[in-house]
Design a protein around this motif. Structure first.
Motif, short mmCIF file in Angstrom:
data_model
loop_
_atom_site.label_atom_id
_atom_site.label_comp_id
_atom_site.label_asym_id
_atom_site.label_seq_id
_atom_site.Cartn_x
_atom_site.Cartn_y
_atom_site.Cartn_z
N ARG A 8 5.42 -1.57 16.82
CA ARG A 8 4.89 -1.05 15.55
C ARG A 8 5.09 -2.09 14.47
NH1 ARG A 8 6.63 3.40 11.72
NH2 ARG A 8 8.33 3.93 13.08
N LEU A 9 3.99 -2.57 13.91
CA LEU A 9 4.05 -3.55 12.82
C LEU A 9 3.91 -2.83 11.49
CD1 LEU A 9 1.68 -6.35 14.22
CD2 LEU A 9 4.16 -6.22 14.40
N TYR A 10 4.91 -3.00 10.63
CA TYR A 10 4.84 -2.36 9.31
C TYR A 10 3.72 -2.99 8.49
CZ TYR A 10 9.77 -1.26 10.42
OH TYR A 10 10.92 -0.84 11.01
N GLY A 11 3.05 -2.16 7.71
CA GLY A 11 2.08 -2.69 6.75
C GLY A 11 2.81 -3.50 5.69
N PRO A 12 2.21 -4.56 5.16
CA PRO A 12 2.86 -5.36 4.13
C PRO A 12 3.17 -4.52 2.89
CG PRO A 12 0.79 -6.36 4.83
CD PRO A 12 0.86 -5.02 5.46
N ASN A 13 4.29 -4.81 2.26
CA ASN A 13 4.71 -4.16 1.01
C ASN A 13 5.03 -2.68 1.17
OD1 ASN A 13 4.20 -6.63 -0.39
ND2 ASN A 13 2.03 -6.09 -0.45
N THR A 14 5.15 -2.19 2.42
CA THR A 14 5.44 -0.76 2.58
C THR A 14 6.86 -0.41 2.13
OG1 THR A 14 5.91 -1.21 4.91
CG2 THR A 14 3.76 -0.28 4.40
N LYS A 30 9.89 8.37 -8.44
CA LYS A 30 9.94 6.91 -8.18
C LYS A 30 8.51 6.39 -8.01
CE LYS A 30 13.20 5.75 -5.29
NZ LYS A 30 13.81 5.62 -3.94
N PHE A 31 7.70 7.13 -7.25
CA PHE A 31 6.29 6.76 -7.10
C PHE A 31 5.59 6.75 -8.46
CE2 PHE A 31 5.58 8.42 -2.43
CZ PHE A 31 6.48 7.48 -1.98
N TYR A 32 5.89 7.77 -9.27
CA TYR A 32 5.26 7.88 -10.59
C TYR A 32 5.57 6.65 -11.44
CZ TYR A 32 4.27 9.28 -15.35
OH TYR A 32 3.80 9.30 -16.64
N GLU A 33 6.84 6.24 -11.47
CA GLU A 33 7.22 5.07 -12.28
C GLU A 33 6.45 3.83 -11.85
OE1 GLU A 33 9.10 5.06 -14.97
OE2 GLU A 33 9.35 7.22 -14.74
N ARG A 34 6.29 3.65 -10.55
CA ARG A 34 5.59 2.46 -10.04
C ARG A 34 4.08 2.58 -10.23
NH1 ARG A 34 9.43 1.89 -4.66
NH2 ARG A 34 11.11 0.80 -5.71
N SER A 59 2.62 18.17 -2.33
CA SER A 59 2.12 17.19 -1.35
C SER A 59 0.95 16.41 -1.92
CB SER A 59 1.73 17.91 -0.06
OG SER A 59 0.82 17.16 0.71
N HIS A 60 0.05 17.09 -2.62
CA HIS A 60 -1.09 16.40 -3.23
C HIS A 60 -0.62 15.37 -4.25
CE1 HIS A 60 -4.35 18.41 -1.28
NE2 HIS A 60 -4.05 19.61 -1.76
N LEU A 61 0.35 15.74 -5.08
CA LEU A 61 0.85 14.80 -6.11
C LEU A 61 1.58 13.62 -5.45
CD1 LEU A 61 2.12 17.31 -8.82
CD2 LEU A 61 0.00 16.01 -8.81
N TYR A 62 2.36 13.91 -4.43
CA TYR A 62 3.11 12.87 -3.70
C TYR A 62 2.16 11.79 -3.17
CZ TYR A 62 6.30 11.01 -0.04
OH TYR A 62 7.08 10.22 0.78
N TRP A 63 1.14 12.23 -2.43
CA TRP A 63 0.25 11.25 -1.78
C TRP A 63 -0.75 10.65 -2.76
CZ3 TRP A 63 2.14 9.27 2.30
CH2 TRP A 63 2.94 10.04 3.17
N ALA A 64 -1.06 11.35 -3.83
CA ALA A 64 -1.93 10.78 -4.86
C ALA A 64 -1.25 9.58 -5.51
CB ALA A 64 -2.26 11.84 -5.91
N ILE A 102 -0.07 3.17 -5.57
CA ILE A 102 0.78 2.02 -5.23
C ILE A 102 0.14 1.22 -4.10
CG2 ILE A 102 3.07 1.31 -4.40
CD1 ILE A 102 4.10 4.02 -5.62
N GLN A 103 -0.38 1.93 -3.10
CA GLN A 103 -1.03 1.25 -1.98
C GLN A 103 -2.30 0.51 -2.44
OE1 GLN A 103 1.42 1.20 0.10
NE2 GLN A 103 0.37 1.94 1.91
N ALA A 104 -3.00 1.07 -3.41
CA ALA A 104 -4.22 0.43 -3.94
C ALA A 104 -3.90 -0.96 -4.46
CB ALA A 104 -4.84 1.28 -5.04
#
Length: 369
Positions: free
Chosen positions: A78-84, A167-171, A308-313, A318-320
């Motif tokens: 399993r190769l991690y995606g970059p910056n994960t 934490k996701f929100y801050e980033r 869950s919607h807010l978490y993944w949104a 960040i992934q974008a």
């Protein structure tokens, strides 16, 4: 880190996930020889590699090794995606894998390297979103998830959900895109509004007193595998796993009925949810679950489905910015956030109605004889 995790073979080598699989092969061979000394004398002709799947976070490869005795061994790389690392706590994941594997979940961890891990190969097919709504399979997923939630992982039992979301929100709220179209789209987001939604939902879910369990947190179809011949289901990939709320894990799973296309017409209806709840709450006697317990879990799950919607949104924003994977993460933010707003009033009114309703009266103490 836990001592048992430290005993797993480690290599500092990395594999370039951007290469086509044939071009990766020399690096994979070198890695396997470094991690597993029993293969160190085999030449490259003994190794075979193929792509198994690639989600929007990782790339999975099947590496087959023909040993000197003629036996062929299969492992999953399993190769991690970059910056994960911006969204995943790898140390937490590695510790959890050890205990979950011992409890019979997922693949066995065989080795860790610079940008991934090697696990035992599971002979099974990866499920598709359409599989999740099949009654027999839904019941089995519910039973397995209940067992998963009973695994004890050492360390703090503090629920991580809101810590991770904020934490996701801050980033996510301080990004800048080089692409002008992306930047314009990003600037249409009202982070003040998002923050208000987070605070309000956190407060409401806190009043539900949902049980805290070790949660998978990413139970989409791609993290479920089925061996059709043996009728055996596997829950895999625990990279988002943490102590969290029971309702979040279930609500998040229900959101995944929609797939990456976010077709929320596929979200399970009340009867389908109750079927899942019965098998989760009382795996041995699902028909004996009380209406009261079903209603409680229905409300709990509906509220955490919103979380869950807010978490993944926020994760998608960040992934974008960080991910090189060709996926419209920015568009995914809007799909998840818009669905949150669409479902919010209904779910919150159920919760308020439940919380303001009559509470169970304490049982009177028995009178002394």
């Amino acid at each position: 880190m836990d001592a048992s995790v430290q005993q797993i073979p480690y290599s500092s080598l990395t594999v370039d996930h951007t290469l086509p699989v044939p071009d990766m092969k020399p690096s994979l061979v070198k890695l396997c020889k470094d991690l597993f000394k029993k293969w160190s004398n085999l030449d490259e002709s003994h190794f075979f590699a193929e792509r198994v799947s690639g989600g929007i976070t990782n790339l999975l490869l099947k590496v087959s090794v023909k040993e000197q005795n003629g036996n062929t061994v299969h492992v999953t790389v399993r190769l991690y995606g970059p910056n994960t690392e911006y969204v995943i706590n790898r140390e937490r994941e590695l510790q959890a894998i050890h205990y979950l594997s011992a409890a019979g979940f997922g693949a066995k961890l065989l080795g860790v390297f610079g940008n991934g891990m090697v696990q035992s190969f599971i002979h099974a097919r990866t499920l598709e979103p359409v599989d999740l709504r099949k009654p027999k399979l839904a019941a089995e997923i519910a039973k397995q998830l209940k067992r998963f939630h009973q695994v004890e992982i050492p360390g703090s039992k503090e629920p991580q959900l809101w810590i991770d979301i904020f934490k996701f929100y801050e980033r996510a709220s301080t990004l800048a895109f080089d692409d002008l179209d992306k930047q314009k789209k990003y600037e249409t987001i009202s982070f003040k509004e998002v923050h208000t939604e987070l605070i309000n939902l956190k407060d409401l879910t806190g009043r539900l007193n949902a049980p805290v369990v070790f949660s998978h947190n990413d139970l989409l179809s791609g993290n479920l595998m089925l061996n059709d011949d043996e009728d055996k289901l596997y829950i895999i990939d625990f990279e988002y796993g943490s102590y969290s709320y029971r309702g979040f894990d279930i609500g998040n799973h229900f959101n995944e009925y929609a797939g990456y296309d976010c077709d929320y017409t596929l979200y399970p209806n009340k009867d389908e949810q109750y079927h899942f709840f019965r098998n989760y709450l009382q795996p041995e006697t699902p028909d004996k679950v009380s209406e009261k317990d079903l209603k409680l879990l229905y409300v709990e799950t509906s509220c955490y489905m919103l979380a869950s919607h807010l978490y993944w949104a926020l994760w998608a924003l960040i992934q974008a910015k960080m991910s090189p994977i060709d996926f419209d993460y920015l568009g995914y933010f809007f799909l998840r956030y818009n669905e949150y707003k669409k479902q919010k009033e209904t779910c919150l009114s159920w919760a308020e109605s439940y919380l303001s309703g009559p509470r169970p009266k304490p049982k009177p103490k028995p009178k002394p004889e």
